[in-house]
Design an enzyme around this catalytic site. Structure first.
Site, short mmCIF file in Angstrom:
data_model
loop_
_atom_site.label_atom_id
_atom_site.label_comp_id
_atom_site.label_asym_id
_atom_site.label_seq_id
_atom_site.Cartn_x
_atom_site.Cartn_y
_atom_site.Cartn_z
N SER A 186 0.74 -0.66 -0.26
CA SER A 186 0.02 0.25 -0.21
C SER A 186 1.08 1.44 -0.30
O SER A 186 0.42 2.63 -0.77
CB SER A 186 -0.86 -0.33 1.10
OG SER A 186 -0.39 -0.43 2.61
N ASP A 438 -3.64 5.68 11.75
CA ASP A 438 -2.97 5.57 10.26
C ASP A 438 -1.66 6.37 10.10
O ASP A 438 -1.63 7.99 10.31
CB ASP A 438 -3.77 5.43 9.24
CG ASP A 438 -1.94 5.53 7.77
OD1 ASP A 438 -1.67 5.13 8.39
OD2 ASP A 438 -3.05 5.46 7.31
N HIS A 441 0.97 5.19 6.27
CA HIS A 441 1.08 5.70 5.14
C HIS A 441 1.24 7.36 5.08
O HIS A 441 1.49 8.16 6.33
CB HIS A 441 -0.44 5.79 4.50
CG HIS A 441 -0.73 4.25 4.26
ND1 HIS A 441 -1.14 3.24 5.13
CD2 HIS A 441 0.19 2.94 3.59
CE1 HIS A 441 -1.36 1.62 4.40
NE2 HIS A 441 -0.34 2.01 3.34
#
Length: 461
Positions: A186, A438, A441
């Site tokens: 990702s 998160d 990311h």
């Protein structure tokens, strides 16, 4: 002067009683002698030229006059043309052995992007949360209500070289009639979507292919440039049977001796590939090679000895690059870049407020790399060096490392945190509530855009 002399000589010739033929002969001899004397005194010939030879003693007087006119032009030559401008890069210059020796020297080493610092930069990003349509929802921090914007106004400054701001025009010129793919997990997708937004500030991309859940396989085309960008999901680069906890499968089964054909089979159509993996190796896994289990990670319930993942990560990277080189053969020229490991910045539980609360970059020396980050980065850099050393310079295949680990490590403020969801505190949970974070990311726009500044300089080198 010679013309006046001839006129006087002709007057005297009428007055003298010498025979006509004899007079003409003496006159010619005298003219030739005078012309030669005048030439030798005032216009000596260079040593490299041949001596002047008088062809015939019986030349008529007109030839002497012509020679005098030529000599006059040499005394008063036209002004010389201006000197040529200094040669520019790419211009041909006069052969110079010393310059040729210098030009044959190896090019300077590439910029070391791992050594630098984040400095304030007042320039706004090239895109925002509403101007780019390819931002994954979980990384659209601005649209999800993140209140601070200071994380947008920093740039990475290497200590020993420069890193120009990203130029969509320059990247699209290089990408014209080419196909670039991002392959990995990702974070590879995060970097691909950043690049698409940066390029979209100049030319809009068109989504032409989508397959798989969560947009794991996609392709865009920039029609104006006939340029293609693709994303391939391959979290280990090699073949894997992914875990499915809903079905009771907690471990990824990784097959080190089997390439992931979902992207490797497309290698011939690619002009460049950016490979980015790492975080999935930290998850529970069972590793296969040659039809047998050779190790596992976080596998106590399987009654096996935990072998860790560093060796498996190393094998997967080295084998992938070797397979790329083997398949390249006589394919078109290709750049294969590996993005080094991008650290996470969790400072607490992933489901509590304040998991990654920083609001500014770390200063140089304030945050050292951890052991895992250091080893993962080292593995990628060494694998690239090894692959480059084993590749024929004329094969048209170039390996490079996008060394972003240090610059990413110093940006704890660049993650979505709770703003991976829109208005995460709207329900009243507040600072003490449970909220998903998160800290892996990157917000878009944000530090991930710097990854693509490094990419641009790498492919143009």
């Amino acid at each position: 002067m010679v013309t006046n002399f001839l006129q006087k000589y002709q007057l005297r010739n009428h007055q003298l009683l010498l025979p006509k033929k004899q007079l003409v002969t003496y006159a010619l001899y005298a003219l030739i002698a005078l012309a030669l004397l005048h030439h030798l005194l005032f216009y000596p010939a260079p040593a490299s030229e041949k001596p002047v030879v008088v062809a015939q003693a019986q030349e008529d007087a007109a030839s002497v006059v012509a020679a005098r006119i030529d000599a006059h032009e040499q005394v008063h030559p036209p002004p010389p043309p201006p000197p040529p401008p200094p040669p520019q890069m790419g211009d041909e210059v006069t052969r110079n052995p010393q310059a040729e020796e210098a030009s044959s020297a190896p090019p300077p080493p590439p910029c070391d992007y791992s050594d630098g610092e984040w400095v304030p930069d007042a320039r706004p990003p090239l895109y925002n949360g509403t101007s780019c349509g390819t931002i994954k929802d979980g990384q659209n921090c601005m649209a999800h209500g993140r209140p601070d914007t200071g994380y947008l106004y920093w740039r990475w400054r290497p200590r020993r070289c420069g890193l120009p701001a990203f130029s969509p025009e320059a990247f699209l010129r290089w990408l014209r009639n080419r196909h670039l793919a991002f392959v990995g997990d990702s974070l590879a997708r995060n970097q691909a979507e950043s690049l698409l937004c940066l390029l979209a500030s100049r030319s809009p991309p068109e989504l032409v292919y989508r397959d798989g859940e969560e947009n794991k396989f996609r392709r865009w085309v920039f029609r104006e440039f006939n340029a293609t960008v693709s994303v391939f999901w391959s979290p280990f680069l090699v073949k894997v049977a992914e875990k499915d906890e809903r079905a009771g499968v907690r471990h990824n089964n990784v097959f080190l001796d089997a390439p992931d054909e979902r992207w490797m089979s497309q290698l011939g159509a690619l002009d460049a590939a950016v490979l980015s993996v790492g975080h999935w190796f930290l998850l529970p896994g069972v590793y296969h090679d040659g039809g047998r289990v050779v190790g596992c990670h976080v596998c106590g319930e399987l009654n096996r000895t935990d072998t860790g993942f560093f060796g498996v990560f190393r094998d997967a990277i080295h084998r992938t690059l070797a397979e790329v080189a083997r398949r390249h053969g006589r394919m078109k020229a290709k750049v294969v870049a590996l993005t080094t490991f991008s650290p996470a910045h969790f400072e607490g539980d992933w489901d509590k407020a304040g998991a990654c609360p920083k609001r500014r970059p770390y200063r140089a020396g304030e945050k050292e790399l951890g052991y895992t980050e250091t080893e993962m980065r080292k593995t990628v850099v060494e694998a690239v060096q090894n692959a480059a050393g084993n590749t024929d310079a004329g094969a048209g295949l170039r390996f490079a490392a996008l060394d972003v680990t240090t610059l990413a490590n110093l940006r704890p403020d660049g993650h979505p945190g709770p703003y991976m969801h829109k208005d995460p505190f709207a329900g009243g949970g507040g600072a003490a509530g449970r909220v998903q974070n998160d800290c892996v990311h990157w917000c878009m726009p944000g530090p991930i855009d710097t990854f693509n500044e490094v990419l641009l300089q790498t492919i143009l080198r």
